[in-house]
Every structure is written in structure tokens, then in C-alpha cells.
Scaffold this motif. Structure first.
Motif, mmCIF file in Angstrom:
data_model
loop_
_atom_site.group_PDB
_atom_site.id
_atom_site.type_symbol
_atom_site.label_atom_id
_atom_site.label_comp_id
_atom_site.label_asym_id
_atom_site.label_seq_id
_atom_site.Cartn_x
_atom_site.Cartn_y
_atom_site.Cartn_z
ATOM 1 N N LYS A 42 51.315 64.818 67.939
ATOM 2 C CA LYS A 42 52.488 64.055 68.374
ATOM 3 C C LYS A 42 53.441 64.862 69.242
ATOM 4 O O LYS A 42 54.425 64.314 69.741
ATOM 5 C CB LYS A 42 53.221 63.475 67.166
ATOM 6 N N ASP A 43 53.171 66.147 69.440
ATOM 7 C CA ASP A 43 53.936 66.918 70.419
ATOM 8 C C ASP A 43 53.391 66.527 71.788
ATOM 9 O O ASP A 43 52.269 66.874 72.144
ATOM 10 C CB ASP A 43 53.776 68.429 70.192
ATOM 11 N N ALA A 44 54.173 65.770 72.555
ATOM 12 C CA ALA A 44 53.694 65.196 73.808
ATOM 13 C C ALA A 44 53.720 66.156 74.986
ATOM 14 O O ALA A 44 52.916 66.040 75.905
ATOM 15 C CB ALA A 44 54.514 63.953 74.153
ATOM 16 N N LYS B 84 45.252 65.014 63.531
ATOM 17 C CA LYS B 84 46.705 65.107 63.711
ATOM 18 C C LYS B 84 47.143 66.524 64.049
ATOM 19 O O LYS B 84 48.160 66.722 64.713
ATOM 20 C CB LYS B 84 47.415 64.652 62.436
#
Length: 102
Positions: free
Chosen positions: A75-77, A31
Motif C-alpha cells: 500500500k506504499d504507492a 501485502k
């Protein structure tokens, strides 16, 4: 503060300043990927804090700032995303002088 791809960099406040290894391992690293360097003394443009490295569990050089390991967030795209800010009350974005944004 961002890495060379423009992705936000974070501190994990469970890491201790000056540590020689991160406490983020296993699923945590899936993550929160580490920020890596190719040399023991990375050059971070526009950064006022002291840059360095520690060895990651897989033998890579993890970038540190003021003795704290740096991470990105899975989750930082895209560049500039800050979805990791404040996660679990222990993950915080870093500014160029090495302080955290709370």
C-alpha cells in the motif's frame, strides 16, 4: 531506510532475529513483498547495521539487516510513503542502524 526504488523498508516483529526463514508467507507476502538482493552479501549504502540474506520460499534472496528480514508494503504507492508503519502493532519502519521506529 529505503530500498533501491526509494520504498520504505519494514521489519515484521513476529520474525525472530537470526532466522533462516520468514514467518510472513502466503497472503502476508502479497501485502508485504520481500526486499530482494542478487548476492548473499548485499551492499546497503549508508547503513550501519549488518546486511545479509535468507532464502525466501520462492528461492529468492531476501535482504536482512542485523539478522531481521526486510519487507516493503504493497500500500506504499510512491517512494517515501510509510503507510505500513505500525500496522497491526507488528510492522515497523527501519532506520539505517537497524533499529525500528515505533
Amino acid at each position: 531506510m529505503v530500498d533501491s526504488q526509494g520504498m520504505t523498508l519494514y521489519y515484521f516483529t513476529k520474525d525472530e532475529k537470526g532466522t533462516s526463514s520468514s514467518v510472513c508467507t502466503g497472503d502476508c507476502l502479497a501485502k508485504w513483498p520481500i526486499s530482494t538482493a542478487v548476492s548473499d552479501e548485499p551492499v546497503l549504502e549508508g547503513v550501519a547495521g549488518e546486511a545479509g540474506t535468507i532464502e525466501s520460499p520462492d528461492g529468492e534472496k531476501q535482504v536482512t539487516l542485523n539478522g531481521m528480514p526486510l519487507y516493503t508494503f504493497a500500500k506504499d504507492a510512491k517512494p517515501g510513503d510509510t503507510a505500513g508503519q505500525g500496522v497491526g502493532g507488528v510492522w515497523f519502519a527501519v532506520v539505517p542502524d537497524g533499529t525500528i521506529i515505533q
